[in-house]
Structure formats: structure tokens, C-alpha cells
Design a protein around this motif. Structure first.
Motif, PDB file in Angstrom:
ATOM      1  N   SER A 268     -11.873   1.236  -6.845  1.00 34.05           N
ATOM      2  CA  SER A 268     -10.977   2.084  -7.614  1.00 34.05           C
ATOM      3  C   SER A 268     -11.788   3.209  -8.230  1.00 34.05           C
ATOM      4  O   SER A 268     -12.946   3.012  -8.638  1.00 34.05           O
ATOM      5  CB  SER A 268     -10.255   1.300  -8.721  1.00 34.05           C
ATOM      6  OG  SER A 268      -9.303   0.400  -8.187  1.00 34.05           O
TER       7      SER A 268
ATOM      8  N   HIS B 214      -5.233  11.169  -1.826  1.00 34.14           N
ATOM      9  CA  HIS B 214      -6.412  12.011  -1.609  1.00 34.14           C
ATOM     10  C   HIS B 214      -5.949  13.424  -1.282  1.00 34.14           C
ATOM     11  O   HIS B 214      -5.565  13.724  -0.146  1.00 34.14           O
ATOM     12  CB  HIS B 214      -7.268  11.442  -0.475  1.00 34.14           C
ATOM     13  CG  HIS B 214      -7.691  10.027  -0.701  1.00 34.14           C
ATOM     14  ND1 HIS B 214      -8.858   9.690  -1.359  1.00 34.14           N
ATOM     15  CD2 HIS B 214      -7.095   8.854  -0.375  1.00 34.14           C
ATOM     16  CE1 HIS B 214      -8.968   8.378  -1.418  1.00 34.14           C
ATOM     17  NE2 HIS B 214      -7.905   7.842  -0.829  1.00 34.14           N
TER      18      HIS B 214
ATOM     19  N   ASN C 195      -3.527   4.936  -2.623  1.00 36.12           N
ATOM     20  CA  ASN C 195      -4.515   5.837  -2.046  1.00 36.12           C
ATOM     21  C   ASN C 195      -3.924   7.241  -2.012  1.00 36.12           C
ATOM     22  O   ASN C 195      -3.053   7.528  -1.184  1.00 36.12           O
ATOM     23  CB  ASN C 195      -4.903   5.395  -0.634  1.00 36.12           C
ATOM     24  CG  ASN C 195      -5.493   3.998  -0.605  1.00 36.12           C
ATOM     25  OD1 ASN C 195      -6.656   3.809  -0.905  1.00 36.12           O
ATOM     26  ND2 ASN C 195      -4.666   3.014  -0.262  1.00 36.12           N
TER      27      ASN C 195
ATOM     28  N   SER D  15      -2.257  -1.446  -3.572  1.00 40.22           N
ATOM     29  CA  SER D  15      -3.272  -0.404  -3.388  1.00 40.22           C
ATOM     30  C   SER D  15      -2.606   0.970  -3.343  1.00 40.22           C
ATOM     31  O   SER D  15      -1.655   1.184  -2.599  1.00 40.22           O
ATOM     32  CB  SER D  15      -4.047  -0.646  -2.085  1.00 40.22           C
ATOM     33  OG  SER D  15      -5.036   0.339  -1.896  1.00 40.22           O
TER      34      SER D  15
ATOM     35  N   ARG E 147      -7.252   4.548  -5.743  1.00 34.14           N
ATOM     36  CA  ARG E 147      -8.228   5.545  -5.286  1.00 34.14           C
ATOM     37  C   ARG E 147      -7.529   6.890  -5.331  1.00 34.14           C
ATOM     38  O   ARG E 147      -6.693   7.201  -4.483  1.00 34.14           O
ATOM     39  CB  ARG E 147      -8.712   5.207  -3.877  1.00 34.14           C
ATOM     40  CG  ARG E 147      -9.283   3.787  -3.745  1.00 34.14           C
ATOM     41  CD  ARG E 147      -9.629   3.452  -2.305  1.00 34.14           C
ATOM     42  NE  ARG E 147     -10.045   2.067  -2.150  1.00 34.14           N
ATOM     43  CZ  ARG E 147      -9.215   1.054  -1.895  1.00 34.14           C
ATOM     44  NH1 ARG E 147      -7.924   1.291  -1.739  1.00 34.14           N
ATOM     45  NH2 ARG E 147      -9.670  -0.166  -1.777  1.00 34.14           N
TER      46      ARG E 147
ATOM     47  N   LYS F  67       0.835  -1.206   0.000  1.00 32.57           N
ATOM     48  CA  LYS F  67       0.000   0.000   0.000  1.00 32.57           C
ATOM     49  C   LYS F  67       0.868   1.256   0.000  1.00 32.57           C
ATOM     50  O   LYS F  67       1.878   1.323   0.708  1.00 32.57           O
ATOM     51  CB  LYS F  67      -0.913   0.031   1.226  1.00 32.57           C
ATOM     52  CG  LYS F  67      -1.967  -1.065   1.266  1.00 32.57           C
ATOM     53  CD  LYS F  67      -2.838  -0.915   2.512  1.00 32.57           C
ATOM     54  CE  LYS F  67      -3.897  -2.010   2.575  1.00 32.57           C
ATOM     55  NZ  LYS F  67      -4.759  -1.865   3.789  1.00 32.57           N
TER      56      LYS F  67
ATOM     57  N   SER G 236      -0.032   5.259   0.729  1.00 31.46           N
ATOM     58  CA  SER G 236      -1.164   6.028   1.238  1.00 31.46           C
ATOM     59  C   SER G 236      -0.796   7.487   1.469  1.00 31.46           C
ATOM     60  O   SER G 236       0.199   7.793   2.134  1.00 31.46           O
ATOM     61  CB  SER G 236      -1.674   5.428   2.555  1.00 31.46           C
ATOM     62  OG  SER G 236      -2.114   4.094   2.368  1.00 31.46           O
TER      63      SER G 236
ATOM     64  N   ALA H 270      -6.965   9.940   3.100  1.00 29.57           N
ATOM     65  CA  ALA H 270      -8.084   9.035   2.868  1.00 29.57           C
ATOM     66  C   ALA H 270      -9.250   9.879   2.363  1.00 29.57           C
ATOM     67  O   ALA H 270      -9.227  11.106   2.442  1.00 29.57           O
ATOM     68  CB  ALA H 270      -8.460   8.305   4.154  1.00 29.57           C
TER      69      ALA H 270
END
Length: 558
Positions: A306, A162, A160, A158, A274, A120, A122, A125
């Protein structure tokens, strides 16, 4: 998160698109709930700069220029304390399947050749977006080839990302902006910030340009720019130029050196992706299949795990947002400006049930010799790996849809060979060419509603801003594209003859406005302004509830 020594300053201005983030406060209507990201994961991470983070694998804290592999079964947090001055350069970063790399909500700059994500990666979120400025620059490093330059998410991995929420990501003029003016009145309140870059679309046929925000009025509807308008931009009752916000606080970019060969970094997502509020600048690799700014690759059916929203692509060397072997993906509120080749792109013709909503594409460039011609035959273009990998790029469009079984709602297209292109594709190409019995051009049109198109279709006298024509096929191992009259034979899910239905759409300065060479079409609630033909339809066809205006009050329409 506190640390010793001075806290790094916000990212400085980036050439051609200074972000100038003045504070870390979220817009009131979309304020991030709860504490910052670094305070959310209180006990379950180790810090990048701590020796104990790396000792489990017998390693030391990574040094500048090294190839980094995160320890297995780790969650590593990058903070303002992790890198001197909040900045670091590495050859590559590899995130194993059992590990996660987390970016704190603090100004950071990373220069790297490749990032590989099996676990992941990140940054914030969906409910806790990053408010600080984070810049990742992809730069050629020793041992990193073009195919690896950028960010790749392996199957099972993954991504992520944001970023801060800016609303709306694009809007339209409320009144005409004359040449030499330094302000514009817009239709919707915006929360854009001083220093952000905005693209203003043309009111003729190809004069888009960029400008920087100086300030925004208290009601959010008057934008003052740092420079004067180079061209007039029409905002009358018939139609209005768009303004596209390009800046974001999360930025993925390539170095200026990538300009020379048009080979920048690329983002390929083969796991979950995402993405919200991310800018891609100088990304993509010209004529290299699979190397795009944002590429959702072979995800199959996506069940909300996704998506890509409120992001931007600026100065792309190849495409913008690509769906490849991917279905049911949400692509919403994104902008794109100054891109080579088709922009929003469904790659092989098997991609279905994707939702493209409220996106804007402008200043889209054909690759090679533009498709043209003076008869219905158009011109023919043949695949060449070095100069024209996908021959339909000779007719590059803002939205390229070889399979109609997708929904396009409230999108805007400006420039390009066409705004929306629906070529005839008799069988899938590329990775899905084995599906020889599947006929993309016979798939039903899921929905095409509320879209606008303008300042396009000037390369071919019979083209339209919405162009249901042209044909792409494979012959002797090479792709061939013909821009001329090729009939679509639309069918429903049961294989019965069906009608393509276009509702509540508008075109201006777009040659034949909508040019549909298919057998069955219905155009309802249609507007065409300043076009040479109000609509061009054949076969079992109807145009209803239409407003066809041969000459608007736009004095610059030509």
C-alpha cells in the motif's frame, strides 16, 4: 479499444479546476511501457456492456440508477463502449471478493453513491499508468448514508489507481512573481499541461490563491497563467514561494451540493491501496471521524503493498492524507491545498515508521475558535461531536505528528496554526485507547530533515512553524487539547532519555520559527528568516550551524 458509434470526448472542464487534457501521450521521461490497459488483459475479462457478463448470476446489464453487484468470479472491463457517451450513474457498485472491476484507458465519467470493494478495483498499474481522464463523482443516492458515501476497500480487497505522472508535483519560484504578472519562472522543469490548476503559496502570512496554466515553455521552467497574480510572491535568495500542482487526470470528487453541509465522499482503505496520480476534490466530512479524502485504516505493518504518491487533495472538508493504525506507509510527492483541520494526519498516536517525503501542504484551516492565548498556558479546547470532534483541530497543522517515530523528509508546509505539530500525547486515543501503557510522546524522532515551513504560527505568540508543544488527553470520556507549554520526554527504543534531532530545516514568517517545549533537542543546519525569534528551545538544547536573518529582502514580509 474500438467500438461502434462516436468515441466519447475527453472530460469537459470541471468547475474551478479544468483539466483540459489535450492528448493521451505520457510525458517522455515516464511514458507507459507497452499497450494500453484494455489490450493487456486479452482473454481474461468480460465487458460491462455484454449480456453474457451478467447472465451467470441471472442478471441483466445494469441500468441507470440501479445498485450493481458484480457477478462472482468475474473480471469486468469498462470501456468507451460500456456507457452511452462514456458516462453513467448508479446507486452503488459492489465488487465481491472473487471479482475485479477494471477501467480501460479511455475518458469515462461515473456518478455513484457508494463503491464497496471486497475484490479488486483497478485503473492502470504502476508500470502502465492511465493517461485518459476518468472522473468519479460521489452523489447522495437513495439508501446511501453519509458513512457509505464514497469508496471503501474492505479487508482483503485491493484498490489500484494509477494516474498520469506529472513531475514535479510541486516546485518553487526561481524569481519573484510580482502582483499583476501572468507568468512565473520556477526552479525545476515541469511537464504540467494547459488548463491544469496550480496553487501559489503566500509570501506574507495568508494570501494563497489558485490559478490555471495557460502554457509552459519548452524548457519547462516558465509557466504562463490564464489570470494575473493577485498577490506578489517572493522568490529571493533567502526563500521562495511554492507552486503546487492540484490537477490530476484521475479525479474523485463530491457534488457542489456537499458544500452546504461539508459532507462529501471519502476513501477508506482497509485492504490494500496503491494510489498514484489521483485528485480528491470536495472530499471528507467535517468533524466525522474516519471520513477523510484518503484514509489508510488499520492496515498494520505495510510491506510495500500500500502507498500513496503524486496525488492531490483540494478543498477538503476534513483532513487530507490519514494514517490510522497503519505503519511503514509510503506517502510521497503529494500536494494538498485548502483543507479544514490537520492535513497529513497520524490519527491515534500508535502509527510509526511511516515515510512522509516531499509532500506539500498549504492553506490549512483551523476548526472553530483558533487556539491562542498570551501566556505559556495557551488555551484549552474540549471535544464536541458537532463542532470540534478532535479539539487539536483548533491548532490545525499541515503535518500532525503525535508520535515522533516517523520520518518526515523534504516536506513543505505553508499556513495553518503551525506547519508541523508534535503535541504531547500521553496515551493513544480512539480505537487504540486500550493501549494505556504505550506513551506516544516518549517515542524517538525517527527523522526530520530538509523540511520547510512558513506563513504560520500567527494565532499564538509563542507558537512556531515547527511546534513541539500542546497536549491532547482524554478526560471523562472527552478529548481535551491545550495549546500551551507541555514538556516532551523523548526516549529511545530502550526507554532511555533521548534527544529530538532536527536537521537541515528552514522557517520563514513563522513567529518563533521552531518552538520546542521538550527537555532534550538538537537543531542543526537551521535557517530562520523574518521570524520574531530565531529558535525557542529549552532544557538540554543546542542550535548549531544556524543562519538567523531578522529581515530578508522580501518587501512584503511585514
Amino acid at each position: 479499444m474500438a467500438c461502434s458509434g462516436p468515441r466519447p470526448e475527453a472530460n469537459p472542464s470541471i468547475s474551478q479546476f479544468p483539466l483540459h487534457i489535450h492528448d493521451n501521450r505520457a510525458p517522455k521521461a515516464h511514458a507507459a511501457a507497452g499497450p494500453k490497459l484494455a489490450h493487456v488483459f486479452v482473454t481474461c475479462y468480460s465487458r460491462w456492456e455484454e449480456s453474457r457478463t451478467w447472465q451467470a448470476d441471472g442478471k441483466q446489464i445494469p441500468r441507470t440508477g440501479e445498485s450493481v453487484v458484480l457477478p462472482k468470479n468475474s473480471r469486468v472491463l469498462i470501456t468507451a463502449c460500456s456507457w452511452p457517451g462514456g458516462s453513467a450513474t448508479f446507486n452503488s457498485i459492489d465488487i465481491p471478493s472473487s471479482s475485479e472491476l477494471i477501467f480501460d484507458d479511455t475518458p469515462l465519467k461515473l456518478t455513484v453513491g457508494a463503491i464497496w470493494v471486497a475484490g479488486k478495483l483497478s485503473m492502470g498499474a504502476a508500470a502502465c499508468r492511465i493517461q485518459s481522464s476518468i472522473l468519479i463523482t460521489f452523489s447522495k443516492q437513495l439508501g446511501i448514508g453519509d458513512s457509505d458515501l464514497g469508496l471503501q476497500v474492505w479487508p482483503g480487497g485491493s484498490l489500484n489507481m494509477h494516474g498520469r505522472y506529472y513531475s514535479p508535483t510541486w516546485t518553487r519560484l526561481e524569481a519573484t512573481m510580482v502582483s499583476g504578472a501572468n507568468w512565473a519562472r520556477v526552479q525545476e522543469p515541469v511537464n504540467w499541461l494547459p488548463g491544469q490548476l496550480v496553487a501559489i503559496t503566500t509570501s506574507t502570512f495568508k494570501d494563497e490563491y489558485e490559478n490555471q496554466v495557460e502554457q509552459v515553455s519548452s524548457d519547462g521552467k516558465t509557466i504562463i497563467f490564464r489570470g494575473d497574480a493577485k498577490f506578489p510572491h517572493y522568490g529571493g535568495s533567502e526563500y521562495q514561494s511554492e507552486l503546487l500542482l492540484l490537477s490530476r487526470n484521475l479525479v474523485l470528487q463530491s457534488t457542489a451540493a456537499a458544500e452546504s453541509n461539508r459532507k462529501g465522499g471519502h476513501v477508506r482503505i482497509m485492504g490494500n491501496g496503491r494510489i498514484q496520480g489521483v485528485m480528491a476534490y470536495r472530499m471528507g466530512q467535517r468533524n466525522i471521524r474516519g471520513s477523510y479524502p484518503f484514509h489508510f485504516h488499520h492496515l498494520g505493518w505495510v510491506n510495500g503493498d500500500s502507498y500513496i504518491t503524486d496525488s492531490s487533495v483540494y478543498h477538503s472538508f476534513y483532513r487530507c492524507y490519514v494514517m490510522h493504525g497503519t505503519h511503514n506507509l509510503l506517502v510521497k510527492d503529494n500536494t494538498a491545498f485548502h483543507a479544514d483541520g490537520h492535513c497529513f494526519y497520524l490519527e491515534d498516536g500508535v502509527e510509526e515508521h511511516n515515510l512522509l517525503e516531499h509532500n506539500a501542504a498549504a492553506f490549512i484551516h483551523v476548526i472553530g475558535r483558533p487556539a491562542g492565548g498570551i501566556t505559556q498556558d495557551g488555551t484549552v479546547h474540549v471535544q464536541d461531536a458537532s463542532t470540534l470532534e478532535q479539539p487539536a483541530d483548533a491548532a490545525a497543522a499541515g503535518f500532525y505528528v503525535p508520535n515522533s517515530n516517523n520520518a518526515l523528509i523534504n516536506n513543505a508546509a505553508s499556513g495553518g496554526w503551525a506547519g508541523f505539530s508534535f503535541p504531547r500525547l500521553d496515551a493513544p486515543i480512539g480505537d487504540f485507547s486500550w493501549m494505556a501503557d504505550f506513551k506516544p510522546h516518549q517515542r524517538p524522532l525517527k527523522q526530520f530533515d530538509g523540511n520547510t515551513v512558513h506563513s504560520t504560527a500567527y494565532f499564538f505568540s509563542m507558537a512556531g512553524g515547527i511546534y513541539v508543544g500542546g497536549r491532547l488527553w482524554m478526560s471523562n470520556g472527552r478529548l481535551i487539547y491545550s495549546s500551551g507549554r507541555w514538556v516532551h520526554d523523548t526516549r529511545d527504543e530502550q526507554g532511555r532519555p533521548a534527544t529530538m534531532v532536527f536537521t537541515n530545516n528552514k522557517a520563514w514568517l513563522a513567529q518563533w520559527s521552531i518552538s520546542h517545549w521538550g527537555d532534550r533537542v538538537r537543531v542543526d543546519s537551521w535557517e530562520a528568516h523574518d521570524c520574531s525569534r530565531g529558535a525557542n528551545v529549552f532544557g538540554d538544547a543546542s542550535v548549531s550551524n544556524a543562519l538567523i536573518n531578522g529581515r530578508s529582502a522580501n518587501q512584503w514580509s511585514g
